[in-house]
Motif scaffolding. Structure first.
Motif, mmCIF file in Angstrom:
data_model
loop_
_atom_site.group_PDB
_atom_site.id
_atom_site.type_symbol
_atom_site.label_atom_id
_atom_site.label_comp_id
_atom_site.label_asym_id
_atom_site.label_seq_id
_atom_site.Cartn_x
_atom_site.Cartn_y
_atom_site.Cartn_z
ATOM 1 N N LEU A 48 0.823 -1.215 0.000
ATOM 2 C CA LEU A 48 0.000 0.000 0.000
ATOM 3 C C LEU A 48 0.858 1.266 0.000
ATOM 4 O O LEU A 48 0.437 2.311 -0.512
ATOM 5 C CB LEU A 48 -0.903 -0.010 1.239
ATOM 6 C CG LEU A 48 -1.894 1.122 1.428
ATOM 7 C CD1 LEU A 48 -2.930 1.133 0.301
ATOM 8 C CD2 LEU A 48 -2.578 0.997 2.779
ATOM 9 N N TYR A 49 2.053 1.182 0.531
ATOM 10 C CA TYR A 49 2.916 2.348 0.718
ATOM 11 C C TYR A 49 3.088 3.207 -0.546
ATOM 12 O O TYR A 49 2.924 4.432 -0.458
ATOM 13 C CB TYR A 49 4.270 1.913 1.287
ATOM 14 C CG TYR A 49 5.246 3.039 1.420
ATOM 15 C CD1 TYR A 49 5.134 3.959 2.459
ATOM 16 C CD2 TYR A 49 6.272 3.211 0.502
ATOM 17 C CE1 TYR A 49 6.025 5.010 2.575
ATOM 18 C CE2 TYR A 49 7.171 4.254 0.618
ATOM 19 C CZ TYR A 49 7.037 5.144 1.649
ATOM 20 O OH TYR A 49 7.908 6.185 1.761
ATOM 21 N N PRO A 50 3.399 2.662 -1.718
ATOM 22 C CA PRO A 50 3.555 3.538 -2.897
ATOM 23 C C PRO A 50 2.279 4.315 -3.236
ATOM 24 O O PRO A 50 2.349 5.484 -3.628
ATOM 25 C CB PRO A 50 3.924 2.571 -4.030
ATOM 26 C CG PRO A 50 4.449 1.353 -3.351
ATOM 27 C CD PRO A 50 3.728 1.267 -2.036
ATOM 28 N N ARG A 51 1.132 3.704 -3.050
ATOM 29 C CA ARG A 51 -0.140 4.402 -3.320
ATOM 30 C C ARG A 51 -0.375 5.506 -2.297
ATOM 31 O O ARG A 51 -0.874 6.584 -2.632
ATOM 32 C CB ARG A 51 -1.288 3.399 -3.326
ATOM 33 C CG ARG A 51 -1.159 2.397 -4.473
ATOM 34 C CD ARG A 51 -2.193 1.304 -4.435
ATOM 35 N NE ARG A 51 -3.549 1.833 -4.438
ATOM 36 C CZ ARG A 51 -4.591 1.185 -3.904
ATOM 37 N NH1 ARG A 51 -4.445 0.011 -3.347
ATOM 38 N NH2 ARG A 51 -5.787 1.727 -3.949
ATOM 39 N N VAL A 52 0.002 5.252 -1.062
ATOM 40 C CA VAL A 52 -0.115 6.248 0.006
ATOM 41 C C VAL A 52 0.769 7.455 -0.308
ATOM 42 O O VAL A 52 0.350 8.605 -0.187
ATOM 43 C CB VAL A 52 0.266 5.608 1.365
ATOM 44 C CG1 VAL A 52 0.504 6.654 2.434
ATOM 45 C CG2 VAL A 52 -0.805 4.627 1.800
ATOM 46 N N MET A 53 1.987 7.167 -0.733
ATOM 47 C CA MET A 53 2.918 8.255 -1.032
ATOM 48 C C MET A 53 2.483 9.051 -2.264
ATOM 49 O O MET A 53 2.677 10.266 -2.308
ATOM 50 C CB MET A 53 4.335 7.715 -1.209
ATOM 51 C CG MET A 53 4.929 7.185 0.093
ATOM 52 S SD MET A 53 4.823 8.344 1.487
ATOM 53 C CE MET A 53 5.912 9.625 0.930
ATOM 54 N N GLU A 54 1.888 8.403 -3.238
ATOM 55 C CA GLU A 54 1.370 9.133 -4.407
ATOM 56 C C GLU A 54 0.217 10.049 -3.987
ATOM 57 O O GLU A 54 0.134 11.196 -4.424
ATOM 58 C CB GLU A 54 0.930 8.162 -5.497
ATOM 59 C CG GLU A 54 0.294 8.824 -6.696
ATOM 60 C CD GLU A 54 1.161 9.884 -7.387
ATOM 61 O OE1 GLU A 54 0.573 10.767 -8.051
ATOM 62 O OE2 GLU A 54 2.403 9.864 -7.268
ATOM 63 N N ALA A 55 -0.660 9.552 -3.131
ATOM 64 C CA ALA A 55 -1.767 10.380 -2.637
ATOM 65 C C ALA A 55 -1.214 11.575 -1.853
ATOM 66 O O ALA A 55 -1.704 12.704 -2.006
ATOM 67 C CB ALA A 55 -2.705 9.542 -1.764
ATOM 68 N N ALA A 56 -0.190 11.354 -1.050
ATOM 69 C CA ALA A 56 0.428 12.451 -0.300
ATOM 70 C C ALA A 56 1.071 13.456 -1.245
ATOM 71 O O ALA A 56 0.984 14.670 -1.027
ATOM 72 C CB ALA A 56 1.462 11.900 0.683
#
Length: 150
Positions: free
Chosen positions: A110-118
């Motif tokens: 999930l981390y890459p998607r979280v960072m893209e949203a951020a």
């Protein structure tokens, strides 16, 4: 810098400076909430995921200090993220009474998607700022943090 006159004091602190800091934080977190919603995360849960990934905090106590939560509220937040399968608690080898927080395989995925949203929220927040202005703004914020940490 010294604020010698009442006028200077009122312009800077009489409802401006503190209010603007708090209002900026609140609007930023509200935007983060909206952007994280499709990922089934809150802004606070986002901070835990990123905090673990970036090694900003590892235990409940460290996260309580990092996020400014009391230990009861922090435990409830961690419980909710753990129930989602994003983090897990692992017994600390050095101190068997402590538990280390780590991302699960699902959390790491999930981390890459979280960072893209951020990244989207950051870009939206800083729209219209030049690179130099962003660097200057970050420097000012770091100075405020350093001044209040003394």
């Amino acid at each position: 810098m010294n604020f010698d006159t009442t006028l200077e004091w009122n312009q800077m602190f009489g409802g401006g400076f503190g209010f603007l800091l708090i209002h900026a934080r609140n609007t930023f977190l509200a935007d983060m909430e909206r952007e994280m919603a499709p990922l089934n995360l809150t802004a606070s849960q986002f901070l835990v995921v990123v905090g673990i990934a970036h090694k900003r905090a590892r235990t409940l106590t460290e996260f309580s200090a990092f996020l400014g939560y009391d230990s009861g509220a922090m435990k409830r937040l961690l419980d909710r993220i753990e129930e989602k399968g994003i983090i897990r608690r692992v017994r600390c080898l050095e101190d068997r009474r402590s538990q280390i927080l780590e991302l699960t395989d699902e959390g790491r995925a999930l981390y890459p998607r979280v960072m893209e949203a951020a990244r989207v929220v950051h870009a939206r927040s800083l729209d219209g700022f030049s690179t130099e202005e962003v660097e200057q703004f970050q420097g000012f914020l770091q100075r405020v943090i350093a001044s209040t940490a003394r």
